[in-house]
Design an enzyme around this catalytic site. Structure first.
Site, PDB file in Angstrom:
ATOM      1  N   ASP A 196     -10.856  -7.709   3.372  1.00 38.99           N
ATOM      2  CA  ASP A 196      -9.798  -7.208   4.249  1.00 38.99           C
ATOM      3  C   ASP A 196      -9.973  -7.720   5.711  1.00 38.99           C
ATOM      4  O   ASP A 196      -9.090  -7.650   6.486  1.00 38.99           O
ATOM      5  CB  ASP A 196      -9.883  -5.604   4.195  1.00 38.99           C
ATOM      6  CG  ASP A 196      -9.283  -5.166   2.690  1.00 38.99           C
ATOM      7  OD1 ASP A 196      -8.674  -5.989   2.219  1.00 38.99           O
ATOM      8  OD2 ASP A 196      -9.797  -3.952   2.548  1.00 38.99           O
ATOM      9  N   ASP A 229      -4.856  -0.797   2.054  1.00 38.06           N
ATOM     10  CA  ASP A 229      -5.648  -1.383   1.116  1.00 38.06           C
ATOM     11  C   ASP A 229      -5.737  -0.121   0.153  1.00 38.06           C
ATOM     12  O   ASP A 229      -5.858   1.071   0.426  1.00 38.06           O
ATOM     13  CB  ASP A 229      -7.040  -1.756   1.706  1.00 38.06           C
ATOM     14  CG  ASP A 229      -8.055  -2.170   0.701  1.00 38.06           C
ATOM     15  OD1 ASP A 229      -7.626  -2.791  -0.346  1.00 38.06           O
ATOM     16  OD2 ASP A 229      -9.255  -1.732   0.872  1.00 38.06           O
ATOM     17  N   ASP A 261     -10.783  -1.575   4.400  1.00 41.68           N
ATOM     18  CA  ASP A 261     -11.911  -1.348   4.464  1.00 41.68           C
ATOM     19  C   ASP A 261     -13.359  -2.498   4.169  1.00 41.68           C
ATOM     20  O   ASP A 261     -14.198  -2.616   4.487  1.00 41.68           O
ATOM     21  CB  ASP A 261     -12.522  -0.042   3.898  1.00 41.68           C
ATOM     22  CG  ASP A 261     -12.747  -0.242   2.784  1.00 41.68           C
ATOM     23  OD1 ASP A 261     -11.957  -0.970   1.834  1.00 41.68           O
ATOM     24  OD2 ASP A 261     -13.919   0.507   2.076  1.00 41.68           O
TER      25      ASP A 261
END
Lengths: 52, 726
Positions: free
Chosen positions: B626, B443, B622
């Protein structure tokens, strides 16, 4: 060998006492928070208590 | 202290249980408890109330139980007090938390304790039995001791053997085998044989072997349980958050109700800094919301009347009213919970190495034991009791201890090692899965980047920075905070500050009229494709400075990506952010494959696509958005700065603002797998030596049980080589 008549029951009873103590501690939730118990050992809680 | 004041008005007193002695009891869910001091702070704060009779904070679950007498409404004070200490407080939902996990742990411990008791007593008798013969001891004494052994062992095998019997039965019903099948068979045969021998006044009984075997295997089983228990329950945690309170507006009054009781078309008030509890439509505009949890975007979004809002967003600049569009169980948060639960169930289907080995191993062991029986009974013409005894010995000596004990030990040790490097491994088989990855998906915000906007420090006058920072100190907006962080000198005194939500700040400094805010609000042209957020400082109507902010990439991100590539793992960048930003970041860290503007559903779909193509995927992320993606990836990691729920969904958490832990964890995982394979090798070598002896009838079940334990010790000692690694 007749001494065994006393010794074996004594050994068994002592073992059972230990087992019941363990089962009691388990039922009363003393193993539910092992991480917490590991942390609590660091606390000086006796200093916190007010004097009676 | 806005938030604490907010919590004091909540409706905890409506959840109290009162028993017949007028003792009230209530459980709170407390988040953010990290150490012994936290426990002490919370417990001693509540103990100061004279009428509180019991306070206990469970460190593992975060459940704070309080019992007190007198005024029931004090519940709200307690919650407020804990919140003032800096912890998040939620109502505790017992239906969710009453997990089978807890019961499983207790059950295993109980079985272990009972087996331990029986083993101690049986050994006491066995020492006598094995040390002497019937001439010294006398036939009747020996028979008495056999009977006593049997009376202890039979109920204990029935009681403590249940974890193995249940699992073996379940496997057999589905026409599989697992490692519990040979264990159960060995237990049942050894006990059955011994009963027969006792009734038959035979020479040897093997109750002690059966119980000893069971005791050691139960230790392995409990260690394994401890290693894997924390892995689950991420979805449960999210549900606990849903159990909070919302402020409902009814005419001129407001009232607190549980979020799960919210109905469509109710009007909900969301105070400053509060999380929006349900999906809805804004009734008042002029505020900004932090959508980081939901979309992963760094910048707050402006809210206008009739805008759609989603649960999980945080209200930043002005009180907000919204009309509930969907009941809480249909909200976006609830959707995420469902995605999460689904992913967790899918991952539970993962077959661990130990189980796969057991599937090959058990038919082999069974045929070997059967072969021994047939050979001795039918071919060599031994008594069927003797033949069966040899078969049982073969079963016990080949007992899959390397699978049952050594693998959890390696895992527990590796987990401890990584813990020292600030890497927390939560699920037992995480390292096994990590060692196999060939794709790492990252991410962007908060994972590859630090996750906070930072001021670009080039080419502006120090004076304008001083003025801007003095003004910014008055606001809690992320860009204002970034300005404050960037400026370290003295602040000017500021008068008549006004904050316009979603626009900017206005004030006077030393008689000058100062404006600090968005380009649009300051009458500037906004570049059509702006990559990074910008704000404008105006002094007396003149543009003094334009500040640009950039989310900084973590210092060692590029190195870590290069190291991954060197290890043969392909990095992929997956972000919900705009394409222009994502392209920049990908180029900076050296990732060639990237996807921008991805929703949680898109991300999950992509992960599934990769998995279907046969890849083993690591996901590092995080944000709350997600969480389902992490749960659906083969293995997942989250930085320690991630939201609680995401941390819970991840298999591994690493601390600090670096990417190196990802590499460390991977290398450790590979070494751990090497050790596990060595342990299997050792176990197989031991079997190759011991089995022929057992097969030839040179080994009694007692010796077999000792050999088996010794071989377990050997693999455990080998596992400790992990300690030499660092």
């Amino acid at each position: 060998m007749s001494i065994l008549i006393y010794l074996i029951p004594i050994a068994l009873i002592l073992g059972l006492v230990g087992l019941f103590a363990f089962v009691w501690s388990l039922k009363s939730g003393q193993y539910d928070d092992l991480d917490g118990a590991a942390q609590r050992i660091l606390l000086d809680d006796d200093e916190e208590k007010p004097h009676h | 202290m806005n938030q604490a004041a907010q919590i004091e008005q909540t409706a905890y007193h409506s959840l109290i249980q009162t028993d017949k002695d007028d003792v009230h009891s209530l459980n709170f869910l407390v988040k953010g408890v990290h150490c012994a001091l936290c426990i002490q702070k919370i417990e001693s704060a509540l103990q100061e109330h004279k009428n509180v009779s019991y306070v206990r904070l469970n460190f593992s679950t975060g459940c704070l139980s309080v019992k007190w007498t007198g005024d029931a409404a004090e519940a709200d004070d307690f919650a407020g007090e804990v919140a003032r200490l800096g912890y998040q407080v939620f109502p505790y939902n017992p239906e969710i938390e009453k997990s089978t996990e807890e019961q499983e742990g207790r059950f295993l411990l109980l079985c272990l304790g009972v087996a331990g008791f029986a083993m101690g007593n049986l050994m006491l008798l066995s020492v006598g039995l094995w040390a002497t013969d019937e001439v010294t001891m006398g036939m009747n004494t020996r028979l008495l001791m056999h009977w006593i052994s049997g009376l202890i062992a039979i109920p204990v095998v029935v009681f403590s053997g249940r974890p193995f019997f249940k699992s073996a039965w379940a496997a057999l019903k589905n026409r599989h085998t697992n490692m519990d099948v040979p264990i159960s068979l060995a237990l049942i045969l050894a006990t059955g044989m011994s009963i027969f021998e006792t009734l038959d006044h035979g020479t040897h009984v093997y109750f002690d072997s059966a119980v000893m075997l069971m005791f050691f295997l139960l230790i392995g089983r409990y260690l394994d349980f401890r290693a894997r228990r924390q892995a689950k329950g991420a979805a449960h945690d999210l549900l606990q958050t849903l159990a909070g309170f919302a402020t409902v507006v009814e005419g001129a009054n407001t009232r607190k109700i549980l979020i799960r009781d919210l109905k469509p078309d109710m009007i909900v008030q969301v105070a400053l800094g509060e999380r929006i509890p349900v999906d809805g439509v804004a009734l008042s505009g002029d505020t900004t919301v932090d959508t980081a949890l939901v979309t992963g975007e760094t910048m707050p979004r402006d809210v206008h009347v009739d805008d759609e809002l989603y649960s999980g967003m945080v209200n930043l600049s002005a009180p907000l009213r919204l009309r509930v569009a969907k009941a809480a169980e249909d909200s976006l948060l609830a959707d995420i919970v469902r995605l999460l639960e689904k992913a967790e169930q899918a991952n539970a289907a993962y077959v661990r190495l130990a189980d796969r080995a057991a599937r090959l191993y058990t038919p082999f062991v069974h045929s070997l034991a059967l072969l021994a029986f047939i050979l001795w009974w039918a071919v060599l013409g031994a008594l069927w009791q003797d033949a069966l005894l040899i078969a049982v010995t073969v079963l016990i000596i080949t007992c899959p201890c390397a699978l049952g004990l050594a693998v959890p030990v390696v895992q527990v040790l590796a987990t401890g090692q990584l813990m020292k490097r600030n890497i927390l491994v939560k699920s037992g088989d995480a390292l096994e899965r990590l060692a196999k990855i060939d794709i790492a998906v990252f991410d962007k915000t908060g994972t590859l980047t630090i996750g906070k906007p930072a001021l670009q420090m080039d080419g502006f006058a120090p004076k304008s920075l001083q003025i801007a920072a003095s003004l910014a100190a008055q606001s809690a907006h992320p860009l204002s905070k970034a300005l404050s962080v960037a400026y370290t000198g003295d602040l000017l005194s500021v008068d008549q500050v006004k904050e316009y939500a979603g626009k900017g700040l206005e004030a006077t400094i030393a008689g000058d009229q100062i404006k600090l805010g968005s380009l649009k609000w300051c009458g500037q042209d906004v570049p059509s494709e702006s990559v990074y957020p910008q704000i404008c400082l105006m002094i007396n109507g003149q543009v003094a400075q334009i500040f640009t902010f950039k989310d900084q990439i973590k210092a060692d991100a590029a190195d870590a990506i290069a190291a991954l590539k060197a290890l043969g793992i392909k990095p992929i960048l997956l972000s919900g952010d705009r394409s222009a930003v994502v392209t920049h970041v990908a180029a900076d860290v050296g990732i060639d494959t990237f996807y921008a503007e991805q929703t949680p559903v898109d991300k999950t779909a992509l992960i599934h696509e990769l998995k279907d193509a046969g890849h083993n995927v690591l996901m590092v992320g995080d944000g709350l958005n997600d969480a389902p993606v992490l749960a659906s990836a083969g293995i997942s990691m989250a930085p320690g700065s991630a939201v609680d729920i995401t941390q819970n969904a991840a298999d591994i958490i690493f601390m600090g603002e670096h990417m190196q832990p990802v590499i460390d964890a991977y290398k450790h995982a590979c070494f751990t797998q090497k050790l596990v394979k060595q342990n299997f090798g050792l176990a197989i070598a031991y079997n190759c030596i011991a089995v022929p002896f057992a097969f030839m009838g040179y080994v009694t079940p007692m010796i077999a049980a000792i050999c088996m334990s010794a071989s377990s010790l050997l693999v455990i000692i080998n596992s400790y080589r992990l300690k030499l690694l660092s």
